[in-house]
Design a protein around this motif. Structure first.
Motif, mmCIF file in Angstrom:
data_model
loop_
_atom_site.group_PDB
_atom_site.id
_atom_site.type_symbol
_atom_site.label_atom_id
_atom_site.label_comp_id
_atom_site.label_asym_id
_atom_site.label_seq_id
_atom_site.Cartn_x
_atom_site.Cartn_y
_atom_site.Cartn_z
ATOM 1 N N ILE A 76 -1.885 -19.415 -33.430
ATOM 2 C CA ILE A 76 -2.438 -18.901 -32.179
ATOM 3 C C ILE A 76 -3.408 -17.767 -32.463
ATOM 4 C CG2 ILE A 76 -1.843 -17.792 -29.968
ATOM 5 C CD1 ILE A 76 0.922 -19.152 -30.249
ATOM 6 N N ASP A 77 -4.524 -17.758 -31.751
ATOM 7 C CA ASP A 77 -5.530 -16.701 -31.878
ATOM 8 C C ASP A 77 -4.866 -15.335 -31.651
ATOM 9 O OD1 ASP A 77 -7.622 -14.765 -31.075
ATOM 10 O OD2 ASP A 77 -8.964 -16.487 -31.161
ATOM 11 N N ASP A 78 -5.202 -14.355 -32.511
ATOM 12 C CA ASP A 78 -4.623 -13.013 -32.377
ATOM 13 C C ASP A 78 -4.843 -12.412 -30.999
ATOM 14 O OD1 ASP A 78 -3.639 -13.013 -34.930
ATOM 15 O OD2 ASP A 78 -5.337 -11.935 -35.798
ATOM 16 N N ASN A 79 -5.958 -12.759 -30.370
ATOM 17 C CA ASN A 79 -6.268 -12.212 -29.045
ATOM 18 C C ASN A 79 -5.414 -12.834 -27.941
ATOM 19 O OD1 ASN A 79 -8.519 -10.473 -29.812
ATOM 20 N ND2 ASN A 79 -9.612 -12.386 -30.260
ATOM 21 N N ALA A 80 -4.727 -13.929 -28.263
ATOM 22 C CA ALA A 80 -4.020 -14.684 -27.219
ATOM 23 C C ALA A 80 -2.501 -14.592 -27.332
ATOM 24 C CB ALA A 80 -4.440 -16.154 -27.282
ATOM 25 N N ILE A 81 -2.006 -13.632 -28.144
ATOM 26 C CA ILE A 81 -0.558 -13.586 -28.349
ATOM 27 C C ILE A 81 0.171 -12.814 -27.255
ATOM 28 C CG2 ILE A 81 -0.740 -13.849 -30.842
ATOM 29 C CD1 ILE A 81 -0.330 -10.853 -31.128
ATOM 30 N N ALA A 82 -0.584 -12.195 -26.332
ATOM 31 C CA ALA A 82 0.060 -11.439 -25.251
ATOM 32 C C ALA A 82 0.893 -12.362 -24.370
ATOM 33 C CB ALA A 82 -0.992 -10.720 -24.410
ATOM 34 N N ASN A 100 9.171 -26.560 -22.489
ATOM 35 C CA ASN A 100 9.486 -25.369 -23.280
ATOM 36 C C ASN A 100 9.744 -25.728 -24.744
ATOM 37 O OD1 ASN A 100 9.419 -24.001 -20.786
ATOM 38 N ND2 ASN A 100 11.586 -24.467 -20.450
ATOM 39 N N ASN A 101 8.782 -26.389 -25.342
ATOM 40 C CA ASN A 101 8.961 -26.921 -26.696
ATOM 41 C C ASN A 101 8.608 -25.942 -27.806
ATOM 42 O OD1 ASN A 101 9.959 -29.457 -25.945
ATOM 43 N ND2 ASN A 101 7.895 -30.185 -25.481
ATOM 44 N N ILE A 102 8.158 -24.738 -27.462
ATOM 45 C CA ILE A 102 7.978 -23.720 -28.498
ATOM 46 C C ILE A 102 9.370 -23.174 -28.827
ATOM 47 C CG2 ILE A 102 6.999 -21.479 -29.084
ATOM 48 C CD1 ILE A 102 4.637 -22.070 -27.318
ATOM 49 N N ILE A 103 9.856 -23.494 -30.018
ATOM 50 C CA ILE A 103 11.254 -23.168 -30.340
ATOM 51 C C ILE A 103 11.387 -21.977 -31.281
ATOM 52 C CG2 ILE A 103 12.118 -25.502 -29.936
ATOM 53 C CD1 ILE A 103 11.955 -25.979 -32.961
ATOM 54 N N GLY A 104 10.282 -21.484 -31.813
ATOM 55 C CA GLY A 104 10.393 -20.345 -32.709
ATOM 56 C C GLY A 104 9.035 -19.847 -33.166
ATOM 57 N N PHE A 105 9.063 -18.725 -33.893
ATOM 58 C CA PHE A 105 7.857 -18.145 -34.472
ATOM 59 C C PHE A 105 8.122 -17.791 -35.919
ATOM 60 C CE2 PHE A 105 6.372 -17.885 -30.206
ATOM 61 C CZ PHE A 105 4.990 -17.763 -30.282
ATOM 62 N N ILE A 106 7.134 -18.039 -36.774
ATOM 63 C CA ILE A 106 7.199 -17.603 -38.164
ATOM 64 C C ILE A 106 6.627 -16.195 -38.254
ATOM 65 C CG2 ILE A 106 6.391 -18.043 -40.512
ATOM 66 C CD1 ILE A 106 6.161 -20.991 -39.761
ATOM 67 N N ASP A 107 5.592 -15.962 -37.527
ATOM 68 C CA ASP A 107 4.884 -14.694 -37.502
ATOM 69 C C ASP A 107 4.605 -14.394 -36.039
ATOM 70 O OD1 ASP A 107 3.406 -12.480 -38.255
ATOM 71 O OD2 ASP A 107 2.446 -13.523 -39.919
ATOM 72 N N SER A 108 3.894 -13.321 -35.769
ATOM 73 C CA SER A 108 3.605 -13.011 -34.378
ATOM 74 C C SER A 108 2.655 -14.031 -33.758
ATOM 75 C CB SER A 108 2.986 -11.614 -34.275
ATOM 76 O OG SER A 108 1.807 -11.536 -35.058
ATOM 77 N N ASN A 109 1.938 -14.793 -34.584
ATOM 78 C CA ASN A 109 0.982 -15.755 -34.023
ATOM 79 C C ASN A 109 1.089 -17.157 -34.645
ATOM 80 O OD1 ASN A 109 0.004 -15.007 -36.507
ATOM 81 N ND2 ASN A 109 -2.134 -14.974 -35.890
ATOM 82 N N ILE A 110 2.259 -17.483 -35.211
ATOM 83 C CA ILE A 110 2.479 -18.835 -35.730
ATOM 84 C C ILE A 110 3.727 -19.400 -35.061
ATOM 85 C CG2 ILE A 110 2.905 -20.271 -37.756
ATOM 86 C CD1 ILE A 110 1.557 -18.122 -39.446
ATOM 87 N N ALA A 111 3.510 -20.349 -34.166
ATOM 88 C CA ALA A 111 4.619 -20.919 -33.394
ATOM 89 C C ALA A 111 5.103 -22.219 -34.024
ATOM 90 C CB ALA A 111 4.173 -21.182 -31.958
ATOM 91 N N ILE A 112 6.407 -22.492 -33.853
ATOM 92 C CA ILE A 112 6.991 -23.777 -34.234
ATOM 93 C C ILE A 112 7.250 -24.551 -32.944
ATOM 94 C CG2 ILE A 112 8.862 -24.956 -35.443
ATOM 95 C CD1 ILE A 112 7.068 -23.221 -37.204
#
Length: 788
Positions: A76-82, A100-112
């Motif tokens: 995800i774009d750094d500007n769009a993580i809000a 609601n299929n986003i089940i996790g994050f590796i980083d603040s802007n990398i979604a699983i």
């Protein structure tokens, strides 16, 4: 200085008067980073390409495991993580039947992202093709690719190291359960013995011993695999030097009640110094022949004798009972894996539910991640919330100073959000020592923690060290060895028990219901930076957290020129607390007609935590505002977005960094520099917040706007939550809420006015329920020269 003998005060919000409801808001403005035209189409096409691989995945997956969803890595774009953009991204990946299929994050802007079926894959591709209808979400997503598990570089594993397997949490009990059964069956077919480890409810972790590289390679294609790494190991390495100091044996007073500390360590020796303080019961995960109580005994001796050994009143502990929880074996005979240590700690605490304060001076050599919190830290958080206890945890040691390298960041075991994490400062300086007195010890690990969290929370004295002729030279703090001989030792293992001892004394003296946020807040609220430390304020925070806490009596008493008010509350989502007519002393007006004085505010929350959210592990936040307003205005509740019938007009938050003159903010040498904290350090989603301001340091224009004598004071606490927590709560029916403790100290810097009496009167006049904090003994309080 006036004598401190006036107990700090508890007060309550006024029912209905101070309760508010969160009102709607938000903006429909198109963000600057949103693409359009040809650029939007190009982005959409780039996202479609990798999705074609999903069709191959669904067509070729093993029929016996066809229930396991596919997973995508979405950058995800750094500007769009809000949070305000998260729902648009979420909707882009809603399938035909699943949401609601986003089940996790590796980083603040990398979604699983999970995709349940080929039908859902088609729905997602259709949305991306219709890019004109989803411009914000498509602009927010930079890349999509099939998720690949992280697999450590495992050679032939000649050392037969234990391997740690993490599986994806699909946030569905039935799927997760089926995945575990399938994984265990899969491993059995390949003659691999696996054992599930109990870290916390949001982590699915297995361990494998004595597996070959070929065997590990064979399970790397399991569809729900998240990572294969080596299982961390823990140690309590230390060197003892004889101190030659004799110390008098202390005995508990017969029939006297004492607080209890649980010592999670390598065991406690029954020598003449420690035996009198040991409880009759204990816990051990090991037989006696596998126990070496050296480390645990030294830790315990500092809990009981720390002040006596050093001739200081660092904690004010007047004695406490010790519960020996031997969770660590003799390293020369048996090693211990991370999951085993967690299991031992969990069992010891669960079986002794009456003990609320625990010391854990064990660590790992691995540095904490910058973004993701460690599994060990998450497990400690889970243990503490499940058993309603608080753990004082060492920040960990490093030996970089031996090579002239900078200090390492906190250890993976020291990034626990709920623990009170402790670093080390130097108690003295010898010829070859690196650190000056009161400065961070050369071996202590420093912050920040993951996601810029403040770790350590506090520091205390753990020794000094240096180099001489290429060899390490230690200048240790004093302790008592298992055989009763006096020794010197260094390490954060031995600064930590001083804070544990302090917390125990506080908990014992304060006869309120046990509340971990209260104890943590009291200790942090009292903390100051030591004398002579002239670091810039941001570096003080990184190296020493909030500083070194005061002794117990200093914490629980005020002098007549100050008052400390404590609010313990809970806020549900959709509500906030706004205390108007806050009882700020009206006498604190200077010659120019402005309020003056020092204001110190500490807020400690019990946050909502979610294990698989990477840097967003902490899912809740409390916003705090404290300041003045002009008057109370009526509000038009006939409007759809107005829910509260009245509110303050022209509010001014005095805790803002921008209010104060830069010369004062940069000051490191004045008396007040010890109290000054960093006002602007990214406090969003930090469960501990502390502010300390001197109103006289405010810019002239801000003084006129904010501190005029005709203005009134207010405090506002509002809870916010990340999108993931809000989305899951709607599905699970969970009511999101946060327990918290707020502490406010107001001090007359001129020591001219009886602030304690004045605020006590204002509390009564303004209908606040309030009382002195309940203390174990009856104290005779001298107020204005009269005995009460």
């Amino acid at each position: 200085m006036a004598k401190k003998n006036l107990p700090v005060k508890l007060f309550q919000k006024r029912q209905k008067i101070d309760d508010r409801r969160v009102e709607g808001g938000g903006s429909k403005t198109i963000p600057k980073w949103q693409l359009d035209g040809e650029e939007l189409q190009k982005r959409a096409n780039s996202l479609l390409e990798p999705l074609s691989e999903l069709d191959t995945f669904f067509e070729n997956r093993n029929k016996t495991r066809s229930f396991i969803p596919a997973t995508l890595r979405v950058d995800i774009d750094d500007n769009a993580i809000a949070k305000s953009h998260r729902q648009d991204i979420q909707k882009l990946f809603n399938g035909q039947f699943s949401k609601n299929n986003i089940i996790g994050f590796i980083d603040s802007n990398i979604a699983i992202v999970k995709v349940d079926s080929i039908e859902d894959s088609k729905v997602i591709k259709k949305k991306i093709n219709n890019y004109h209808r989803n411009p914000k979400a498509i602009s927010a997503v930079e890349t999509i690719e099939i998720f690949e598990p992280f697999i450590a570089d495992i050679e032939e594993n000649k050392k037969n190291e234990t391997v740690k397997i993490s599986l994806i949490d699909f946030l569905n009990y039935e799927i997760n359960n089926a995945v575990k059964i399938s994984f265990e069956k899969y491993c059995k077919q390949k003659s691999i013995d696996v054992v599930e480890a109990n870290y916390s409810s949001g982590l699915i972790i297995y361990k494998i011993k004595n597996a070959t590289k070929a065997q590990l390679d064979s399970i790397s294609d399991f569809e729900a695999l998240e990572s294969i790494t080596f299982m961390p190991k823990y140690s309590v390495g230390m060197d003892l030097l004889n101190s030659g100091q004799d110390i008098e044996v202390k005995e508990p007073i017969k029939d006297e009640e004492y607080p209890i500390i649980g010592v999670l360590d390598s065991g406690i020796a029954k020598n003449q110094y420690l035996s009198p303080w040991l409880l009759d019961r204990n816990f051990s995960s090991y037989p006696e022949d596998l126990v070496n109580p050296t480390h645990g005994s030294c830790v315990s001796s500092i809990i009981i004798y720390g002040d006596d050994l050093e001739g200081e009143n660092w904690t004010g502990n007047s004695g406490c009972k010790l519960f020996d929880a031997t969770v660590f074996p003799d390293e020369t005979k048996e090693s211990i894996d991370e999951d085993e240590l967690i299991a031992n700690i969990r069992e010891a605490i669960k079986k002794n539910s009456d003990i609320k304060i625990w010391n854990l001076s064990l660590g790992t050599k691995s540095e904490a991640d910058l973004n993701d919190f460690s599994d060990f830290g998450k497990a400690l958080d889970d243990i503490q919330i499940s058993n309603e206890v608080i753990i004082c945890k060492s920040t960990g040691n490093c030996r970089n100073f031996e090579r002239g390298f900078p200090k390492s960041r906190i250890a993976r075991s020291g990034d626990s959000i709920r623990s009170l994490v402790v670093g080390s400062i130097a108690h003295s300086k010898n010829e070859n020592d690196i650190a000056d007195v009161n400065h961070p010890s050369p071996f202590t690990r420093i912050g920040p923690g993951p996601a810029n969290s403040i770790k350590p929370d506090l520091v205390s004295y753990g020794g000094n060290a240096g180099m001489n002729g290429g060899r390490r030279v230690e200048n240790g703090v004093k302790a008592i060895a298992p055989d009763g001989s006096p020794v010197k030792i260094i390490g954060t293992s031995f600064s930590t028990p001083r804070v544990t001892s302090l917390l125990s004394e506080l908990n014992f003296k304060v006869r309120e219901k046990f509340n971990p946020t209260l104890l943590k807040a009291l200790a942090i609220h009292s903390a100051k930076y030591p004398l002579g430390v002239n670091f810039p304020i941001n570096e003080k925070v990184n190296q020493m957290g909030f500083g070194i806490a005061s002794s117990a009596d200093e914490i629980i008493y005020n002098d007549p020129h100050e008052i400390t008010l404590i609010l313990q509350e809970n806020i549900n989502k959709g509500e906030f607390i706004e205390i108007l007519d806050f009882p700020f002393p009206e006498s604190l007006i200077d010659d120019e007609g402005h309020f003056y004085g020092e204001v110190k505010v500490t807020l400690v929350a019990q946050p909502v935590l979610r294990e698989k959210q990477g840097a967003e592990y902490c899912q809740s936040n409390l916003d705090l505002m404290f300041g003045t307003y002009e008057n109370i205005k009526d509000r038009d509740t006939t409007k759809s977005n107005i829910l509260n019938p009245f509110g303050p007009d022209d509010t001014q938050n005095v805790l803002l960094d921008s209010n104060y003159k830069s010369a004062y903010i940069k000051d490191t040498e004045s008396d007040y520099a010890r109290e000054r904290v960093l006002l602007n350090y990214g406090k969003k989603y930090q469960p501990v917040k502390k502010y300390s301001v001197n109103l006289s340091e405010m810019k002239d224009a801000r003084q006129r706007d904010s501190l005029a004598s005709n203005r009134k004071w207010y405090a506002k606490i509002k809870g916010t939550y990340r999108d993931f927590a809000e989305t899951r709560s709607k599905e699970d029916g969970e009511v999101l809420n946060q327990d918290f403790t707020l502490i406010v100290t107001i001090r007359d810097t001129k020591e001219q006015h009886q602030v304690y009496n004045e605020v006590s009167r204002l509390l009564a006049d303004r209908n606040f329920l309030h009382s002195n904090i309940k203390l174990r003994e009856e104290i005779r309080i001298d107020v204005q020269g009269k005995n009460n």
